[in-house]
Design an enzyme around this catalytic site. Structure first.
Site, PDB file in Angstrom:
ATOM      1  N   ALA A 144     -11.055   3.053  -8.604  1.00  0.00           N
ATOM      2  CA  ALA A 144     -10.744   1.672  -9.009  1.00  0.00           C
ATOM      3  C   ALA A 144      -9.502   1.163  -8.279  1.00  0.00           C
ATOM      4  CB  ALA A 144     -10.516   1.612 -10.517  1.00  0.00           C
ATOM      5  N   GLY A 145      -9.577  -0.055  -7.820  1.00  0.00           N
ATOM      6  CA  GLY A 145      -8.405  -0.632  -7.153  1.00  0.00           C
ATOM      7  C   GLY A 145      -8.565  -2.131  -6.983  1.00  0.00           C
ATOM      8  N   GLN A 200       1.050  -6.681   2.012  1.00  0.00           N
ATOM      9  CA  GLN A 200       0.587  -5.704   1.011  1.00  0.00           C
ATOM     10  C   GLN A 200       1.681  -4.725   0.574  1.00  0.00           C
ATOM     11  OE1 GLN A 200      -3.186  -3.974   2.572  1.00  0.00           O
ATOM     12  NE2 GLN A 200      -4.112  -5.106   0.870  1.00  0.00           N
ATOM     13  N   TYR A 259       0.269  -3.154  -2.646  1.00  0.00           N
ATOM     14  CA  TYR A 259      -0.898  -2.276  -2.435  1.00  0.00           C
ATOM     15  C   TYR A 259      -0.513  -1.037  -1.615  1.00  0.00           C
ATOM     16  CZ  TYR A 259      -5.840  -1.369  -1.069  1.00  0.00           C
ATOM     17  OH  TYR A 259      -7.090  -0.830  -0.847  1.00  0.00           O
ATOM     18  N   LYS A 314      -0.869   2.768  -2.830  1.00  0.00           N
ATOM     19  CA  LYS A 314      -1.784   3.655  -2.100  1.00  0.00           C
ATOM     20  C   LYS A 314      -1.039   4.831  -1.458  1.00  0.00           C
ATOM     21  CE  LYS A 314      -5.714   1.587  -2.957  1.00  0.00           C
ATOM     22  NZ  LYS A 314      -6.773   2.266  -3.726  1.00  0.00           N
TER      23      LYS A 314
END
Ligand code: CAA
Length: 250
Positions: free
Chosen positions: A93-94, A154, A157, A161
């Site tokens: 999920a992301g 990002q 993100y 990550k």
């Protein structure tokens, strides 16, 4: 393991996304009992209908991976439906909420960190004891090329990550002698809704920078996940697999 059916049980988070869908299909083809996690019931039911039409009969389990208590219920429901403890967890999920840092709000930062990184803790924490008791487990964390190299727009993100792989490495060390492997995969730009949401002109520039000359296909990611989920991959742990068409080599 569902001992009656002698089948391993896989839980895939964010199952109805582009990569999640391919992973569900591939692991079902490989003989796993697949539990597909979802958050939005309407979307999941629609998705499940198309999976059924394609011949895939999955179990569904509701839960918000960003929420620790919600995941506790999700894992309990998944294990009950599947008839055993989870053998394979794919933390897939992301979300993205892109924006240059000078414009980034706390909400953009917080929601991406919660969904993309806290989720990995939340889900793994609730399945790890079952894996330790059975002496077997496969944890596959889906990161991104942008966690390996960074990406304009990002910071949220990329931080989440990159954090995932730190988690992978440490947990791999803690579980290596318990029959549990923990690995990261880092897909590049894959032809999914998430990448299609990038403005067309920017996406074309990105594709021009991929030596293979195209976006990746979700099935190409699922094939790697399937290998890491298999019994054959027992000597692979703590690794980070780049699968990005040569966009980032290091
Ligand atoms: N590199 C360098 N400079 C860049 C840039 C880049 N990639 N993109 C924009 N800029 C520059 C512009 O030229 C402009 O410069 P000036 O101010 O000097 O004119 C400035 O930055 C614009 O800044 P803004 O803050 O106004 O940015 P914006 O609002 O126009 O857009 C953005 C920023 C939303 C991040 C947009 O660039 C974007 O969507 N980028 C794509 C991000 C991306 O790749 N996301 C991946 C999503 S898919 C995914 O994440 C899956 C996966 O794992 C791979």
């Amino acid at each position: 393991m569902n001992t009656e059916k002698n089948k391993r049980i896989a839980l895939i988070t964010g199952a109805s996304g582009g990569i999640g869908t391919s992973i569900c299909k591939k692991l079902t083809d490989d003989g796993f009992i697949v539990v597909a996690n979802y958050r939005n019931r309407e979307k999941a039911e629609e998705w499940n209908d198309t999976m059924k039409a394609d011949g895939y009969d999955l179990m569904l389990a509701k839960g918000d991976v960003a929420d620790f208590e919600s995941v506790e219920k999700l894992v309990a429901e998944a294990q009950e439906k599947a008839g055993g403890t989870i053998d394979v967890l794919v933390n897939n999920a992301g979300i993205t909420k892109d924006g240059s840092f000078r414009k980034m709000t706390f909400e953009q930062w917080d929601s991406v960190l919660r969904t993309d990184l806290y989720s990995v803790f939340n889900c793994t924490r609730h399945v790890i004891n079952g894996m330790l008791e059975s002496g077997y487990g496969r944890i596959i964390n889906v990161s991104s090329v942008n966690g390996q190299r960074g990406q304009f727009g990002q910071t949220n993100y990329s931080a989440a990550k990159a954090g995932i792989h730190g988690f992978t490495k440490s947990l791999a060390m803690e579980t290596a002698n318990k029959g549990i492997t923990v690995n990261t995969i880092s897909p590049g730009y894959i032809a999914t809704e998430m990448v299609m949401a990038v403005p067309e002109n920017i996406r074309q520039q990105i594709i021009a920078g991929i030596p293979v000359g195209r976006l990746g296909e979700p099935e190409e990611i699922a094939a790697l996940v399937a290998y890491l989920a298999s019994d054959a991959a027992g000597f692979v742990t703590g690794a980070n697999f780049a699968i990005n068409g040569g966009q980032h080599v290091y």
